[in-house]
Design an enzyme around this catalytic site. Structure first.
Site, PDB file in Angstrom:
ATOM      1  N   SER A 204       0.828  -1.206   0.000  1.00  0.00           N
ATOM      2  CA  SER A 204       0.000   0.000   0.000  1.00  0.00           C
ATOM      3  C   SER A 204       0.861   1.254   0.000  1.00  0.00           C
ATOM      4  CB  SER A 204      -0.878   0.023   1.247  1.00  0.00           C
ATOM      5  OG  SER A 204      -1.671  -1.129   1.310  1.00  0.00           O
TER       6      SER A 204
ATOM      7  N   GLU B 287      -3.662   0.265  -8.962  1.00  0.00           N
ATOM      8  CA  GLU B 287      -2.549   1.184  -9.196  1.00  0.00           C
ATOM      9  C   GLU B 287      -1.337   0.354  -9.650  1.00  0.00           C
ATOM     10  OE1 GLU B 287      -3.251   4.899  -6.123  1.00  0.00           O
ATOM     11  OE2 GLU B 287      -2.375   3.084  -5.301  1.00  0.00           O
TER      12      GLU B 287
ATOM     13  N   ASN C 198      -3.929   6.070  -1.268  1.00  0.00           N
ATOM     14  CA  ASN C 198      -3.672   6.069   0.172  1.00  0.00           C
ATOM     15  C   ASN C 198      -3.029   7.370   0.650  1.00  0.00           C
ATOM     16  OD1 ASN C 198      -4.887   3.642   0.669  1.00  0.00           O
ATOM     17  ND2 ASN C 198      -3.029   2.447   0.325  1.00  0.00           N
TER      18      ASN C 198
ATOM     19  N   HIS D   5      -1.187  -2.786  -7.273  1.00  0.00           N
ATOM     20  CA  HIS D   5      -1.888  -2.505  -6.014  1.00  0.00           C
ATOM     21  C   HIS D   5      -3.403  -2.564  -6.193  1.00  0.00           C
ATOM     22  CE1 HIS D   5      -2.927   0.570  -2.659  1.00  0.00           C
ATOM     23  NE2 HIS D   5      -2.870  -0.635  -2.166  1.00  0.00           N
TER      24      HIS D   5
HETATM   25  N1  LIG Z   1      -6.232  -4.526   3.769  1.00  0.00           N
HETATM   26  C1  LIG Z   1      -6.357  -3.690   2.772  1.00  0.00           C
HETATM   27  O1  LIG Z   1      -7.356  -2.960   2.667  1.00  0.00           O
HETATM   28  C2  LIG Z   1      -5.291  -3.611   1.714  1.00  0.00           C
HETATM   29  C3  LIG Z   1      -5.608  -3.027   0.480  1.00  0.00           C
HETATM   30  C4  LIG Z   1      -4.630  -2.990  -0.530  1.00  0.00           C
HETATM   31  C5  LIG Z   1      -3.363  -3.500  -0.282  1.00  0.00           C
HETATM   32  N2  LIG Z   1      -3.093  -4.039   0.937  1.00  0.00           N
HETATM   33  C6  LIG Z   1      -1.744  -4.584   1.149  1.00  0.00           C
HETATM   34  O2  LIG Z   1      -1.813  -5.990   0.938  1.00  0.00           O
HETATM   35  C7  LIG Z   1      -0.804  -6.644   1.740  1.00  0.00           C
HETATM   36  C8  LIG Z   1      -1.462  -7.718   2.594  1.00  0.00           C
HETATM   37  O3  LIG Z   1      -2.452  -7.103   3.402  1.00  0.00           O
HETATM   38  P1  LIG Z   1      -3.771  -7.874   3.918  1.00  0.00           P
HETATM   39  O4  LIG Z   1      -4.770  -6.831   4.206  1.00  0.00           O
HETATM   40  O5  LIG Z   1      -4.087  -9.005   3.018  1.00  0.00           O
HETATM   41  O6  LIG Z   1      -3.209  -8.415   5.319  1.00  0.00           O
HETATM   42  P2  LIG Z   1      -3.618  -9.720   6.158  1.00  0.00           P
HETATM   43  O7  LIG Z   1      -3.220  -9.412   7.563  1.00  0.00           O
HETATM   44  O8  LIG Z   1      -5.022 -10.113   5.880  1.00  0.00           O
HETATM   45  O9  LIG Z   1      -2.668 -10.849   5.530  1.00  0.00           O
HETATM   46  C9  LIG Z   1      -1.275 -10.782   5.671  1.00  0.00           C
HETATM   47  C10 LIG Z   1      -0.656 -12.053   5.114  1.00  0.00           C
HETATM   48  O10 LIG Z   1       0.760 -11.982   5.380  1.00  0.00           O
HETATM   49  C11 LIG Z   1       1.178 -13.216   5.954  1.00  0.00           C
HETATM   50  N3  LIG Z   1       2.328 -12.956   6.831  1.00  0.00           N
HETATM   51  C12 LIG Z   1       2.315 -12.345   8.039  1.00  0.00           C
HETATM   52  N4  LIG Z   1       3.565 -12.306   8.568  1.00  0.00           N
HETATM   53  C13 LIG Z   1       4.368 -12.910   7.637  1.00  0.00           C
HETATM   54  C14 LIG Z   1       5.752 -13.211   7.595  1.00  0.00           C
HETATM   55  N5  LIG Z   1       6.550 -12.850   8.610  1.00  0.00           N
HETATM   56  N6  LIG Z   1       6.231 -13.850   6.488  1.00  0.00           N
HETATM   57  C15 LIG Z   1       5.410 -14.193   5.466  1.00  0.00           C
HETATM   58  N7  LIG Z   1       4.089 -13.948   5.468  1.00  0.00           N
HETATM   59  C16 LIG Z   1       3.581 -13.314   6.539  1.00  0.00           C
HETATM   60  C17 LIG Z   1      -0.032 -13.719   6.727  1.00  0.00           C
HETATM   61  O11 LIG Z   1       0.069 -15.112   6.940  1.00  0.00           O
HETATM   62  C18 LIG Z   1      -1.161 -13.344   5.760  1.00  0.00           C
HETATM   63  O12 LIG Z   1      -1.291 -14.329   4.746  1.00  0.00           O
HETATM   64  C19 LIG Z   1      -0.120  -5.549   2.539  1.00  0.00           C
HETATM   65  O13 LIG Z   1       1.029  -5.136   1.856  1.00  0.00           O
HETATM   66  C20 LIG Z   1      -1.165  -4.416   2.536  1.00  0.00           C
HETATM   67  O14 LIG Z   1      -0.604  -3.133   2.687  1.00  0.00           O
HETATM   68  C21 LIG Z   1      -4.029  -4.134   1.933  1.00  0.00           C
END
Ligand SMILES: NC(=O)c1ccc[n+]([C@@H]2O[C@H](COP(=O)([O-])OP(=O)(O)OC[C@H]3O[C@@H](n4cnc5c(N)ncnc54)[C@H](O)[C@@H]3O)[C@@H](O)[C@H]2O)c1
Length: 284
Positions: free
Chosen positions: A119, A152, A190, A140
Protein backbone atom coordinates in the site's frame (compact mmCIF):
# COMPACT_ATOMS: atom_id res chain seq x y z
CA UNK A 1 3.98 -10.58 -22.65
CA UNK A 2 0.64 -12.05 -21.59
CA UNK A 3 -0.03 -13.41 -18.12
CA UNK A 4 -1.71 -16.82 -18.10
CA UNK A 5 -0.44 -18.11 -14.73
CA UNK A 6 -0.49 -15.89 -11.66
CA UNK A 7 1.31 -16.66 -8.41
CA UNK A 8 0.26 -15.01 -5.16
CA UNK A 9 2.29 -15.02 -1.95
CA UNK A 10 0.26 -14.31 1.18
CA UNK A 11 -3.31 -15.48 1.60
CA UNK A 12 -4.80 -12.83 3.86
CA UNK A 13 -7.62 -10.45 2.95
CA UNK A 14 -5.93 -9.22 -0.22
CA UNK A 15 -4.14 -12.36 -1.44
CA UNK A 16 -7.38 -14.35 -1.40
CA UNK A 17 -9.33 -11.49 -3.04
CA UNK A 18 -6.80 -11.16 -5.86
CA UNK A 19 -6.91 -14.94 -6.40
CA UNK A 20 -10.70 -14.75 -6.77
CA UNK A 21 -10.52 -11.90 -9.34
CA UNK A 22 -7.85 -13.55 -11.45
CA UNK A 23 -9.47 -17.02 -11.42
CA UNK A 24 -12.88 -15.60 -12.36
CA UNK A 25 -11.24 -13.88 -15.31
CA UNK A 26 -9.62 -17.00 -16.72
CA UNK A 27 -6.14 -16.94 -15.18
CA UNK A 28 -4.57 -20.01 -13.57
CA UNK A 29 -3.64 -19.15 -9.98
CA UNK A 30 -1.07 -20.65 -7.60
CA UNK A 31 -1.71 -19.26 -4.12
CA UNK A 32 1.06 -19.74 -1.59
CA UNK A 33 0.42 -19.62 2.17
CA UNK A 34 2.93 -20.21 4.95
CA UNK A 35 1.31 -23.52 5.99
CA UNK A 36 -0.77 -26.15 4.18
CA UNK A 37 -3.58 -25.74 6.75
CA UNK A 38 -3.82 -22.01 5.93
CA UNK A 39 -3.67 -22.83 2.21
CA UNK A 40 -6.58 -25.28 2.64
CA UNK A 41 -8.54 -22.75 4.72
CA UNK A 42 -8.01 -20.09 2.04
CA UNK A 43 -9.32 -22.41 -0.65
CA UNK A 44 -12.39 -23.18 1.53
CA UNK A 45 -12.92 -19.40 1.98
CA UNK A 46 -12.72 -18.91 -1.78
CA UNK A 47 -15.32 -21.65 -2.34
CA UNK A 48 -17.62 -19.97 0.18
CA UNK A 49 -17.19 -16.55 -1.42
CA UNK A 50 -17.97 -17.89 -4.90
CA UNK A 51 -20.94 -19.91 -3.60
CA UNK A 52 -22.37 -16.67 -2.16
CA UNK A 53 -22.18 -15.06 -5.60
CA UNK A 54 -23.97 -18.05 -7.16
CA UNK A 55 -26.70 -17.81 -4.47
CA UNK A 56 -27.15 -14.12 -5.25
CA UNK A 57 -27.50 -14.91 -8.95
CA UNK A 58 -24.35 -12.97 -9.90
CA UNK A 59 -22.41 -16.02 -11.06
CA UNK A 60 -23.31 -19.22 -12.92
CA UNK A 61 -22.51 -22.52 -11.19
CA UNK A 62 -20.37 -23.60 -14.15
CA UNK A 63 -18.28 -20.39 -13.94
CA UNK A 64 -17.75 -20.98 -10.23
CA UNK A 65 -16.55 -24.54 -10.91
CA UNK A 66 -14.23 -23.34 -13.69
CA UNK A 67 -12.77 -20.61 -11.43
CA UNK A 68 -12.17 -23.06 -8.57
CA UNK A 69 -10.52 -25.55 -10.92
CA UNK A 70 -7.99 -22.84 -11.87
CA UNK A 71 -6.75 -22.31 -8.30
CA UNK A 72 -4.08 -24.35 -6.55
CA UNK A 73 -3.25 -23.56 -2.91
CA UNK A 74 0.11 -24.64 -1.56
CA UNK A 75 2.71 -23.95 1.11
CA UNK A 76 5.53 -24.67 -1.32
CA UNK A 77 7.21 -21.53 -2.70
CA UNK A 78 8.84 -23.47 -5.54
CA UNK A 79 5.33 -24.11 -6.95
CA UNK A 80 5.50 -20.49 -8.16
CA UNK A 81 8.53 -21.16 -10.38
CA UNK A 82 6.68 -21.25 -13.71
CA UNK A 83 4.32 -18.30 -13.09
CA UNK A 84 4.30 -15.39 -15.54
CA UNK A 85 3.55 -12.92 -12.76
CA UNK A 86 3.81 -13.29 -8.98
CA UNK A 87 2.06 -10.77 -6.73
CA UNK A 88 3.45 -10.60 -3.20
CA UNK A 89 0.71 -9.73 -0.68
CA UNK A 90 2.22 -10.48 2.71
CA UNK A 91 2.08 -8.26 5.80
CA UNK A 92 2.93 -4.55 5.26
CA UNK A 93 6.48 -4.83 6.66
CA UNK A 94 9.48 -3.90 4.54
CA UNK A 95 11.85 -6.49 6.05
CA UNK A 96 9.33 -9.33 5.50
CA UNK A 97 8.64 -8.20 1.94
CA UNK A 98 12.38 -7.87 1.14
CA UNK A 99 12.93 -11.41 2.35
CA UNK A 100 9.99 -12.62 0.23
CA UNK A 101 11.39 -10.92 -2.90
CA UNK A 102 14.80 -12.42 -2.29
CA UNK A 103 13.23 -15.90 -2.11
CA UNK A 104 10.98 -15.30 -5.13
CA UNK A 105 13.96 -14.18 -7.21
CA UNK A 106 15.70 -17.43 -6.33
CA UNK A 107 12.68 -19.66 -7.06
CA UNK A 108 11.08 -18.09 -10.13
CA UNK A 109 12.09 -18.53 -13.75
CA UNK A 110 13.90 -15.67 -15.51
CA UNK A 111 10.79 -14.46 -17.36
CA UNK A 112 8.62 -14.08 -14.22
CA UNK A 113 7.53 -10.54 -13.33
CA UNK A 114 7.63 -10.00 -9.56
CA UNK A 115 5.06 -7.52 -8.23
CA UNK A 116 4.05 -6.22 -4.83
CA UNK A 117 0.60 -5.35 -3.56
CA UNK A 118 2.13 -2.98 -0.99
CA UNK A 119 0.00 0.00 0.00
CA UNK A 120 2.88 2.38 0.74
CA UNK A 121 6.34 0.81 0.85
CA UNK A 122 9.12 1.72 -1.63
CA UNK A 123 8.84 -0.71 -4.55
CA UNK A 124 12.38 0.10 -5.69
CA UNK A 125 13.78 -1.38 -2.46
CA UNK A 126 12.05 -4.66 -3.26
CA UNK A 127 13.29 -4.51 -6.85
CA UNK A 128 16.87 -4.12 -5.63
CA UNK A 129 16.55 -7.34 -3.59
CA UNK A 130 16.37 -9.20 -6.88
CA UNK A 131 18.64 -9.84 -9.85
CA UNK A 132 15.83 -8.60 -12.16
CA UNK A 133 14.97 -5.04 -11.02
CA UNK A 134 13.60 -4.27 -14.52
CA UNK A 135 10.95 -6.99 -13.99
CA UNK A 136 9.62 -5.64 -10.66
CA UNK A 137 6.69 -3.26 -10.16
CA UNK A 138 3.70 -2.61 -7.90
CA UNK A 139 0.28 -4.05 -8.72
CA UNK A 140 -1.89 -2.50 -6.01
CA UNK A 141 -5.41 -3.87 -5.76
CA UNK A 142 -8.08 -2.35 -3.48
CA UNK A 143 -10.19 -3.99 -0.81
CA UNK A 144 -12.40 -5.96 -1.46
CA UNK A 145 -10.38 -6.92 -4.55
CA UNK A 146 -13.24 -8.69 -6.41
CA UNK A 147 -15.41 -5.56 -6.15
CA UNK A 148 -13.12 -2.53 -6.42
CA UNK A 149 -12.35 -1.44 -9.97
CA UNK A 150 -9.02 0.35 -9.51
CA UNK A 151 -5.52 -1.16 -9.67
CA UNK A 152 -2.55 1.18 -9.20
CA UNK A 153 0.41 0.04 -11.30
CA UNK A 154 3.45 1.38 -9.48
CA UNK A 155 6.50 2.17 -11.56
CA UNK A 156 9.82 2.17 -9.67
CA UNK A 157 12.87 3.88 -11.23
CA UNK A 158 14.21 0.46 -12.25
CA UNK A 159 11.19 -0.95 -14.10
CA UNK A 160 11.10 -1.55 -17.87
CA UNK A 161 8.29 -0.36 -20.16
CA UNK A 162 7.52 -4.03 -20.99
CA UNK A 163 6.97 -4.85 -17.31
CA UNK A 164 4.59 -1.91 -16.79
CA UNK A 165 2.72 -2.78 -19.99
CA UNK A 166 2.33 -6.44 -18.95
CA UNK A 167 1.10 -5.42 -15.48
CA UNK A 168 -1.42 -2.98 -16.99
CA UNK A 169 -2.69 -5.62 -19.41
CA UNK A 170 -3.02 -8.12 -16.57
CA UNK A 171 -5.09 -5.67 -14.46
CA UNK A 172 -7.30 -4.93 -17.47
CA UNK A 173 -7.75 -8.67 -18.09
CA UNK A 174 -9.10 -8.91 -14.51
CA UNK A 175 -11.74 -6.35 -15.48
CA UNK A 176 -9.98 -3.55 -13.58
CA UNK A 177 -9.03 0.02 -14.47
CA UNK A 178 -5.25 0.34 -14.20
CA UNK A 179 -3.64 3.69 -13.37
CA UNK A 180 0.15 4.04 -13.59
CA UNK A 181 1.65 5.90 -10.63
CA UNK A 182 5.08 6.95 -9.40
CA UNK A 183 6.83 4.91 -6.72
CA UNK A 184 6.09 7.32 -3.89
CA UNK A 185 4.60 6.36 -0.49
CA UNK A 186 0.83 5.89 -0.64
CA UNK A 187 0.80 6.30 -4.45
CA UNK A 188 -2.42 8.23 -5.25
CA UNK A 189 -5.25 6.75 -3.21
CA UNK A 190 -3.67 6.07 0.17
CA UNK A 191 -1.69 9.33 0.16
CA UNK A 192 -5.02 11.16 -0.07
CA UNK A 193 -7.17 8.75 1.97
CA UNK A 194 -5.08 8.17 5.09
CA UNK A 195 -4.88 11.76 6.43
CA UNK A 196 -8.70 11.67 6.36
CA UNK A 197 -8.90 8.33 8.21
CA UNK A 198 -6.27 9.42 10.73
CA UNK A 199 -8.06 12.73 11.36
CA UNK A 200 -11.32 10.86 11.93
CA UNK A 201 -9.62 8.94 14.79
CA UNK A 202 -8.23 12.26 16.11
CA UNK A 203 -11.76 13.70 16.03
CA UNK A 204 -13.09 10.70 17.95
CA UNK A 205 -10.33 11.12 20.56
CA UNK A 206 -11.23 14.80 20.90
CA UNK A 207 -14.85 13.82 21.59
CA UNK A 208 -16.30 15.86 18.72
CA UNK A 209 -18.87 13.11 18.01
CA UNK A 210 -19.34 9.37 18.51
CA UNK A 211 -17.87 6.92 15.98
CA UNK A 212 -21.36 6.04 14.74
CA UNK A 213 -22.19 9.71 14.21
CA UNK A 214 -18.89 10.43 12.43
CA UNK A 215 -19.53 7.43 10.14
CA UNK A 216 -23.14 8.55 9.52
CA UNK A 217 -21.98 12.12 8.85
CA UNK A 218 -19.48 11.10 6.18
CA UNK A 219 -21.96 8.73 4.51
CA UNK A 220 -24.85 11.20 4.55
CA UNK A 221 -22.83 14.37 3.99
CA UNK A 222 -20.33 13.18 1.39
CA UNK A 223 -22.10 10.22 -0.19
CA UNK A 224 -19.32 7.83 0.86
CA UNK A 225 -20.40 4.16 0.88
CA UNK A 226 -19.02 3.71 4.40
CA UNK A 227 -17.71 5.96 7.15
CA UNK A 228 -14.05 6.18 8.26
CA UNK A 229 -14.31 3.75 11.19
CA UNK A 230 -16.10 1.07 9.17
CA UNK A 231 -13.40 1.52 6.51
CA UNK A 232 -10.53 1.30 9.00
CA UNK A 233 -12.06 -1.95 10.33
CA UNK A 234 -12.31 -3.30 6.77
CA UNK A 235 -8.71 -2.41 5.87
CA UNK A 236 -7.38 -3.76 9.20
CA UNK A 237 -6.02 -1.47 11.92
CA UNK A 238 -2.56 -3.07 11.81
CA UNK A 239 -2.32 -2.51 8.05
CA UNK A 240 -3.66 1.05 8.50
CA UNK A 241 -1.04 1.80 11.14
CA UNK A 242 1.74 0.39 8.94
CA UNK A 243 0.49 2.56 6.05
CA UNK A 244 0.49 5.72 8.20
CA UNK A 245 3.96 4.95 9.59
CA UNK A 246 5.34 4.48 6.05
CA UNK A 247 3.69 7.72 4.87
CA UNK A 248 5.03 9.64 7.88
CA UNK A 249 8.46 8.13 7.37
CA UNK A 250 8.54 9.39 3.78
CA UNK A 251 6.97 12.86 4.12
CA UNK A 252 7.21 13.85 7.83
CA UNK A 253 3.79 15.48 7.42
CA UNK A 254 1.93 15.65 10.79
CA UNK A 255 -1.29 14.60 9.04
CA UNK A 256 0.33 11.18 8.59
CA UNK A 257 1.48 10.84 12.23
CA UNK A 258 -0.70 8.00 13.55
CA UNK A 259 -3.07 9.05 16.31
CA UNK A 260 -2.17 7.32 19.63
CA UNK A 261 -5.58 5.59 19.89
CA UNK A 262 -4.91 3.71 16.63
CA UNK A 263 -1.53 2.50 17.88
CA UNK A 264 -3.03 1.42 21.22
CA UNK A 265 -5.83 -0.51 19.52
CA UNK A 266 -3.30 -2.42 17.41
CA UNK A 267 -1.29 -3.21 20.56
CA UNK A 268 -4.54 -4.56 22.07
CA UNK A 269 -5.02 -6.73 18.93
CA UNK A 270 -8.23 -4.88 18.09
CA UNK A 271 -7.53 -5.10 14.36
CA UNK A 272 -11.02 -4.71 12.89
CA UNK A 273 -13.00 -7.33 10.97
CA UNK A 274 -10.09 -9.77 10.72
CA UNK A 275 -9.76 -10.10 14.52
CA UNK A 276 -13.52 -9.81 15.15
CA UNK A 277 -13.18 -6.49 16.96
CA UNK A 278 -11.99 -3.00 16.09
CA UNK A 279 -13.96 0.22 16.21
CA UNK A 280 -16.99 -2.08 15.86
CA UNK A 281 -17.65 -5.59 17.17
CA UNK A 282 -18.02 -8.41 14.59
CA UNK A 283 -18.11 -11.36 16.98
CA UNK A 284 -21.84 -12.04 16.85
N1 LIG B 1 -6.23 -4.53 3.77
C1 LIG B 1 -6.36 -3.69 2.77
O1 LIG B 1 -7.36 -2.96 2.67
C2 LIG B 1 -5.29 -3.61 1.71
C3 LIG B 1 -5.61 -3.03 0.48
C4 LIG B 1 -4.63 -2.99 -0.53
C5 LIG B 1 -3.36 -3.50 -0.28
N2 LIG B 1 -3.09 -4.04 0.94
C6 LIG B 1 -1.74 -4.58 1.15
O2 LIG B 1 -1.81 -5.99 0.94
C7 LIG B 1 -0.80 -6.64 1.74
C8 LIG B 1 -1.46 -7.72 2.59
O3 LIG B 1 -2.45 -7.10 3.40
P1 LIG B 1 -3.77 -7.87 3.92
O4 LIG B 1 -4.77 -6.83 4.21
O5 LIG B 1 -4.09 -9.01 3.02
O6 LIG B 1 -3.21 -8.41 5.32
P2 LIG B 1 -3.62 -9.72 6.16
O7 LIG B 1 -3.22 -9.41 7.56
O8 LIG B 1 -5.02 -10.11 5.88
O9 LIG B 1 -2.67 -10.85 5.53
C9 LIG B 1 -1.27 -10.78 5.67
C10 LIG B 1 -0.66 -12.05 5.11
O10 LIG B 1 0.76 -11.98 5.38
C11 LIG B 1 1.18 -13.22 5.95
N3 LIG B 1 2.33 -12.96 6.83
C12 LIG B 1 2.31 -12.34 8.04
N4 LIG B 1 3.57 -12.31 8.57
C13 LIG B 1 4.37 -12.91 7.64
C14 LIG B 1 5.75 -13.21 7.60
N5 LIG B 1 6.55 -12.85 8.61
N6 LIG B 1 6.23 -13.85 6.49
C15 LIG B 1 5.41 -14.19 5.47
N7 LIG B 1 4.09 -13.95 5.47
C16 LIG B 1 3.58 -13.31 6.54
C17 LIG B 1 -0.03 -13.72 6.73
O11 LIG B 1 0.07 -15.11 6.94
C18 LIG B 1 -1.16 -13.34 5.76
O12 LIG B 1 -1.29 -14.33 4.75
C19 LIG B 1 -0.12 -5.55 2.54
O13 LIG B 1 1.03 -5.14 1.86
C20 LIG B 1 -1.17 -4.42 2.54
O14 LIG B 1 -0.60 -3.13 2.69
C21 LIG B 1 -4.03 -4.13 1.93
Amino acid sequence: MSISTLGIVGSGIMGSGIAECAALNGCDVVLRSRSQSTADATLAGLEKSLAKQVDKGRLEGADRDAALARVTATSDLSALAECDLVIESVVEDLAVKKHTFHELDRECKEHTILATNTSTLPVVELAMETGRPDKVCGVHFFNPAPLMSLVEIVRPLTSSDETIEAARDFAASCGKTPVVVKDQAGFVVNALLFPYLNNAVRMLEAGVASKDDIDSAMKGGCGFPMGPFALLDLVGLDTSLAILDALYNEFRDPNYAAVPLLRRMVAAEQLGRKSGHGFYDYRH
